[in-house]
Design a protein around this motif. Structure first.
Motif, PDB file in Angstrom:
ATOM      1  N   GLY A 119      40.226  20.023  19.587  1.00  0.00           N
ATOM      2  CA  GLY A 119      38.862  20.490  19.328  1.00  0.00           C
ATOM      3  C   GLY A 119      38.036  20.626  20.592  1.00  0.00           C
ATOM      4  N   TYR A 120      38.662  20.489  21.732  1.00  0.00           N
ATOM      5  CA  TYR A 120      37.920  20.408  22.993  1.00  0.00           C
ATOM      6  C   TYR A 120      38.161  21.615  23.902  1.00  0.00           C
ATOM      7  CZ  TYR A 120      37.524  15.547  21.413  1.00  0.00           C
ATOM      8  OH  TYR A 120      37.286  14.416  20.692  1.00  0.00           O
ATOM      9  N   ASP A 121      37.737  21.443  25.154  1.00  0.00           N
ATOM     10  CA  ASP A 121      37.862  22.511  26.149  1.00  0.00           C
ATOM     11  C   ASP A 121      38.406  21.909  27.448  1.00  0.00           C
ATOM     12  OD1 ASP A 121      37.605  25.011  27.366  1.00  0.00           O
ATOM     13  OD2 ASP A 121      35.665  25.390  26.426  1.00  0.00           O
ATOM     14  N   LEU A 122      38.405  22.681  28.502  1.00  0.00           N
ATOM     15  CA  LEU A 122      38.869  22.183  29.791  1.00  0.00           C
ATOM     16  C   LEU A 122      37.668  21.897  30.698  1.00  0.00           C
ATOM     17  CD1 LEU A 122      41.705  24.786  30.533  1.00  0.00           C
ATOM     18  CD2 LEU A 122      41.928  22.532  29.452  1.00  0.00           C
ATOM     19  N   GLY A 123      37.810  20.895  31.555  1.00  0.00           N
ATOM     20  CA  GLY A 123      36.745  20.586  32.515  1.00  0.00           C
ATOM     21  C   GLY A 123      36.807  21.487  33.735  1.00  0.00           C
ATOM     22  N   TYR A 124      37.933  22.133  33.941  1.00  0.00           N
ATOM     23  CA  TYR A 124      38.126  23.052  35.077  1.00  0.00           C
ATOM     24  C   TYR A 124      39.408  23.824  34.805  1.00  0.00           C
ATOM     25  CZ  TYR A 124      41.307  19.294  36.428  1.00  0.00           C
ATOM     26  OH  TYR A 124      42.294  18.350  36.415  1.00  0.00           O
ATOM     27  N   GLU A 125      39.618  24.888  35.546  1.00  0.00           N
ATOM     28  CA  GLU A 125      40.818  25.702  35.352  1.00  0.00           C
ATOM     29  C   GLU A 125      42.059  24.883  35.705  1.00  0.00           C
ATOM     30  OE1 GLU A 125      41.150  28.770  34.121  1.00  0.00           O
ATOM     31  OE2 GLU A 125      38.989  28.948  33.824  1.00  0.00           O
ATOM     32  N   THR A 126      43.028  24.924  34.839  1.00  0.00           N
ATOM     33  CA  THR A 126      44.263  24.167  35.046  1.00  0.00           C
ATOM     34  C   THR A 126      45.018  24.679  36.275  1.00  0.00           C
ATOM     35  OG1 THR A 126      44.473  23.674  32.711  1.00  0.00           O
ATOM     36  CG2 THR A 126      46.531  23.697  33.979  1.00  0.00           C
ATOM     37  N   ILE A 127      45.552  23.733  37.036  1.00  0.00           N
ATOM     38  CA  ILE A 127      46.419  24.066  38.164  1.00  0.00           C
ATOM     39  C   ILE A 127      47.848  23.777  37.718  1.00  0.00           C
ATOM     40  CG2 ILE A 127      47.056  23.466  40.549  1.00  0.00           C
ATOM     41  CD1 ILE A 127      44.052  22.578  40.885  1.00  0.00           C
ATOM     42  N   ALA A 128      48.618  24.836  37.474  1.00  0.00           N
ATOM     43  CA  ALA A 128      50.023  24.680  37.060  1.00  0.00           C
ATOM     44  C   ALA A 128      50.859  25.303  38.171  1.00  0.00           C
ATOM     45  CB  ALA A 128      50.274  25.367  35.725  1.00  0.00           C
ATOM     46  N   ALA A 129      51.349  24.455  39.069  1.00  0.00           N
ATOM     47  CA  ALA A 129      51.942  24.945  40.313  1.00  0.00           C
ATOM     48  C   ALA A 129      53.385  24.478  40.441  1.00  0.00           C
ATOM     49  CB  ALA A 129      51.116  24.451  41.500  1.00  0.00           C
ATOM     50  N   ALA A 130      54.291  25.431  40.340  1.00  0.00           N
ATOM     51  CA  ALA A 130      55.715  25.089  40.465  1.00  0.00           C
ATOM     52  C   ALA A 130      56.195  25.403  41.872  1.00  0.00           C
ATOM     53  CB  ALA A 130      56.526  25.879  39.452  1.00  0.00           C
ATOM     54  N   GLY A 131      57.179  24.608  42.340  1.00  0.00           N
ATOM     55  CA  GLY A 131      57.761  24.870  43.653  1.00  0.00           C
ATOM     56  C   GLY A 131      56.691  24.861  44.731  1.00  0.00           C
ATOM     57  N   HIS A 132      56.768  25.843  45.635  1.00  0.00           N
ATOM     58  CA  HIS A 132      55.845  25.821  46.774  1.00  0.00           C
ATOM     59  C   HIS A 132      54.404  26.164  46.403  1.00  0.00           C
ATOM     60  CE1 HIS A 132      55.736  30.211  47.202  1.00  0.00           C
ATOM     61  NE2 HIS A 132      57.027  30.195  46.919  1.00  0.00           N
ATOM     62  N   HIS A 133      54.170  26.625  45.190  1.00  0.00           N
ATOM     63  CA  HIS A 133      52.777  26.834  44.770  1.00  0.00           C
ATOM     64  C   HIS A 133      52.005  25.511  44.793  1.00  0.00           C
ATOM     65  CE1 HIS A 133      53.514  30.887  42.503  1.00  0.00           C
ATOM     66  NE2 HIS A 133      53.278  31.049  43.792  1.00  0.00           N
ATOM     67  N   ALA A 134      52.735  24.403  44.685  1.00  0.00           N
ATOM     68  CA  ALA A 134      52.085  23.085  44.710  1.00  0.00           C
ATOM     69  C   ALA A 134      51.384  22.835  46.045  1.00  0.00           C
ATOM     70  CB  ALA A 134      53.108  21.985  44.447  1.00  0.00           C
ATOM     71  N   CYS A 135      51.754  23.601  47.055  1.00  0.00           N
ATOM     72  CA  CYS A 135      51.121  23.441  48.370  1.00  0.00           C
ATOM     73  C   CYS A 135      49.801  24.195  48.452  1.00  0.00           C
ATOM     74  CB  CYS A 135      52.063  23.925  49.469  1.00  0.00           C
ATOM     75  SG  CYS A 135      53.633  23.044  49.462  1.00  0.00           S
ATOM     76  N   ILE A 136      49.479  24.960  47.418  1.00  0.00           N
ATOM     77  CA  ILE A 136      48.182  25.650  47.370  1.00  0.00           C
ATOM     78  C   ILE A 136      47.284  24.771  46.499  1.00  0.00           C
ATOM     79  CG2 ILE A 136      46.980  27.774  46.743  1.00  0.00           C
ATOM     80  CD1 ILE A 136      49.775  29.181  47.046  1.00  0.00           C
ATOM     81  N   LEU A 137      46.313  24.130  47.134  1.00  0.00           N
ATOM     82  CA  LEU A 137      45.628  22.999  46.496  1.00  0.00           C
ATOM     83  C   LEU A 137      44.961  23.353  45.173  1.00  0.00           C
ATOM     84  CD1 LEU A 137      44.166  21.377  49.721  1.00  0.00           C
ATOM     85  CD2 LEU A 137      46.278  20.785  48.499  1.00  0.00           C
ATOM     86  N   HIS A 138      44.296  24.505  45.120  1.00  0.00           N
ATOM     87  CA  HIS A 138      43.647  24.913  43.874  1.00  0.00           C
ATOM     88  C   HIS A 138      44.344  26.147  43.292  1.00  0.00           C
ATOM     89  CE1 HIS A 138      39.623  22.639  44.730  1.00  0.00           C
ATOM     90  NE2 HIS A 138      40.586  21.847  44.329  1.00  0.00           N
ATOM     91  N   TRP A 139      45.662  26.105  43.221  1.00  0.00           N
ATOM     92  CA  TRP A 139      46.418  27.210  42.646  1.00  0.00           C
ATOM     93  C   TRP A 139      46.097  27.308  41.156  1.00  0.00           C
ATOM     94  CZ3 TRP A 139      49.013  31.426  43.741  1.00  0.00           C
ATOM     95  CH2 TRP A 139      49.877  31.975  42.793  1.00  0.00           C
ATOM     96  N   MET A 140      45.421  28.364  40.749  1.00  0.00           N
ATOM     97  CA  MET A 140      45.136  28.500  39.309  1.00  0.00           C
ATOM     98  C   MET A 140      45.466  29.899  38.805  1.00  0.00           C
ATOM     99  SD  MET A 140      41.088  27.984  39.662  1.00  0.00           S
ATOM    100  CE  MET A 140      40.173  28.891  40.903  1.00  0.00           C
ATOM    101  N   VAL A 141      46.175  30.649  39.627  1.00  0.00           N
ATOM    102  CA  VAL A 141      46.665  31.952  39.182  1.00  0.00           C
ATOM    103  C   VAL A 141      47.758  31.713  38.129  1.00  0.00           C
ATOM    104  CG1 VAL A 141      47.679  34.136  39.931  1.00  0.00           C
ATOM    105  CG2 VAL A 141      46.158  32.892  41.467  1.00  0.00           C
ATOM    106  N   ASN A 142      48.573  30.722  38.389  1.00  0.00           N
ATOM    107  CA  ASN A 142      49.569  30.263  37.416  1.00  0.00           C
ATOM    108  C   ASN A 142      50.434  31.397  36.872  1.00  0.00           C
ATOM    109  OD1 ASN A 142      48.178  27.883  37.815  1.00  0.00           O
ATOM    110  ND2 ASN A 142      47.171  27.879  35.835  1.00  0.00           N
ATOM    111  N   ASP A 143      50.861  32.270  37.738  1.00  0.00           N
ATOM    112  CA  ASP A 143      51.681  33.387  37.256  1.00  0.00           C
ATOM    113  C   ASP A 143      53.124  33.302  37.767  1.00  0.00           C
ATOM    114  OD1 ASP A 143      51.350  33.980  39.902  1.00  0.00           O
ATOM    115  OD2 ASP A 143      50.670  36.047  39.602  1.00  0.00           O
ATOM    116  N   GLY A 144      53.484  32.148  38.331  1.00  0.00           N
ATOM    117  CA  GLY A 144      54.809  32.042  38.926  1.00  0.00           C
ATOM    118  C   GLY A 144      55.869  31.551  37.946  1.00  0.00           C
TER     119      GLY A 144
END
Ligand code: GLY
Ligand code: MN
Ligand code: MN
Length: 470
Positions: free
Chosen positions: A250-275
């Motif tokens: 029933g809730y929402d998000l406090g900020y855009e989710t950072i879902a970072a696989a592999g080297h995307h994890a090195c991008i601190l605010h990766w929120m494109v999440n298309d990898g």
């Protein structure tokens, strides 16, 4: 006369949004659409749990700004594009001082008039069925956005006087500018931010709720991991699993989710999440649920998607965990906030020095003029958490950093190490590994309570958790 000449003149640009359909406006239609509606449900709601807490906060503000009229705007709907709006979310200062959260009516204004000891919320109350607004106004009308509460209902809910928003202009016109303080005023904005450093029991209860819902979100992600691994946009699958659980609660998000696989994890605010997510990858998931009161969690876990860390992945993970544990070990009332980061940096500097990534000692690197270890962790270790993910952000810098921890404070502990895929300073096997471990803690009388402890963080626990879902 040609056909061209018979066309009516083009409407001005601002009016063209109505092309899609023409709303009837004749008196017959207006009478017809206004008639024969059942009485509205004017039942008064139960008092909100937050109401007495918000009242106490307003009393403190009134005392601090005696002689002034404090006006806190909830804020307007925000446009995403053209005539499409984002889901509404009021300003955190408004939510803090009223206890009104996700159900806030847009454009409401809290007025604390310390000269007359009155406190009032001005709001756009429900519109009558004899108005055009309720069916014809796509920006605010009931047919379009749903019904709004009455003044009496909001007053009963929040235990505060309420007035129609239309009265605000008159009230405002009688005031001298020098009497009025809004969030544009630095002193007020700063004070309200600092007022949120120490959470009261209502806020702590809401934080626990947000964190519990977020834990469920992480569990949902783990459950759906097999759908994400091998998917060409596996990060989207992860993001969606977390979000769907948040919405189901029933809730929402406090900020855009950072879902970072592999080297995307090195991008601190990766929120494109298309990898994609590949077997053998680490997945860094930084996500938090915001509950109806608008308090949010901010949690990160970094997991091996196939259930097993590789040796280099484990090495990095253990180093980050060691830094986090070191911070947990010293966090207690009386410690200066800045020491949290200093402690994490001590461990990180020692680690990268031991690994030979810097050619000076940890001690040398920790000197302000060197700081070479920061190449691999450029962010801070801790921030306050509450109504905003980076809470209390308008506080004075020195106060934020030099304040000593006190019971009731809630903040993150989130060290990380990020080895970019093209970082020639580190061995090839480490490149592309990014790890952050982020927990949310509450300062108690004697130390800190890890509010997000329900999620595994030790290597063997994390591996067992992921293995169980496979
Ligand atoms: N999610 C943003 C942060 O960790 O600060
Ligand atoms: Mn954080
Ligand atoms: Mn985070």
């Amino acid at each position: 006369m040609s056909n061209e000449d018979q066309k009516p003149a083009e409407a001005p640009l601002k009016e063209r949004g109505t092309y899609r359909s023409h709303r009837p406006q004749g008196p017959k239609f207006l009478a017809y659409i206004s008639a024969n509606w059942a009485d509205r449900d004017n039942t008064l709601p139960a008092r909100a749990e937050a109401a007495p807490f918000a009242k106490a906060r307003r009393a403190v503000v009134a005392e601090r700004f005696a002689g002034k009229v404090v006006m806190i705007e909830a804020g307007a709907m925000k446009t995403r594009s053209n005539d499409t709006e984002y889901r509404y979310r009021p300003h955190s200062a408004f939510a803090h001082l009223t206890g009104w959260g996700s159900a806030t009516v847009p454009d409401s204004v809290l007025v604390i008039d310390t000269r007359h000891s009155t406190q009032t919320i001005y709001l756009r109350e429900t519109a009558g069925r004899n108005s055009e607004e309720f069916f014809a106004n796509s920006a605010i009308g009931e047919f379009w956005l749903g019904p709004r509460p009455t003044l009496e209902q909001v007053s009963a809910l929040l235990d505060i006087d309420t007035k129609p928003i239309g009265d605000l202009d008159d009230f405002r016109s009688e005031l001298h500018d020098s009497d009025v303080l809004t969030l544009e005023n630095d002193e007020l904005s700063e004070y309200l931010s600092e007022l949120r450093f120490v959470k009261d029991s209502q806020e702590i209860a809401e934080m626990r709720k947000a964190i519990a819902a977020s834990v469920k979100g992480f569990e949902e992600v783990a459950k759906n991991l097999s759908k994400a691994v091998g998917h060409k946009r596996g990060e989207r699958v992860v993001e969606t699993s977390f979000f769907s659980q948040a919405r189901i609660e029933g809730y929402d998000l406090g900020y855009e989710t950072i879902a970072a696989a592999g080297h995307h994890a090195c991008i601190l605010h990766w929120m494109v999440n298309d990898g994609p997510i590949k077997d053998g990858d680490l997945l860094l998931l930084d996500a938090g649920v915001e509950v109806d009161s608008l308090y949010t969690a901010d949690i990160t876990r970094t997991i091996p998607v196939n259930g097993k860390f590789t040796d280099p992945q484990r090495k990095v993970y253990e180093a980050v965990l060691k830094a986090a544990d070191a911070v947990f070990a010293i966090a207690k009332p009386g410690l200066a906030f800045r020491e949290l980061h200093a402690e994490a940096m001590r461990v990180i500097a020692e680690t990268v020095s031991e690994w030979g990534f810097i050619d000076i000692s940890a001690e040398e690197s920790l000197k302000p003029e060197n700081q070479l270890h920061r190449r691999w962790m450029v962010h801070g270790t801790s921030h306050h958490l509450g109504l905003d993910v980076h809470d209390c952000a308008q506080a004075k810098r020195d106060l934020y950093l030099d304040q000593v921890l006190a019971p009731g404070m809630v903040f993150t502990i989130e060290p990380g190490l990020y080895f970019q895929p093209d970082d020639l300073m580190v061995p090839a096997e480490m490149r592309g590994i990014g790890v952050r471990i982020e927990d949310n803690v509450l300062v108690t009388e004697t130390g800190v309570e890890n509010l997000s402890a329900a999620l595994p963080r030790r290597v063997d626990e994390v591996e067992a958790w992921i293995a169980k879902t496979r």
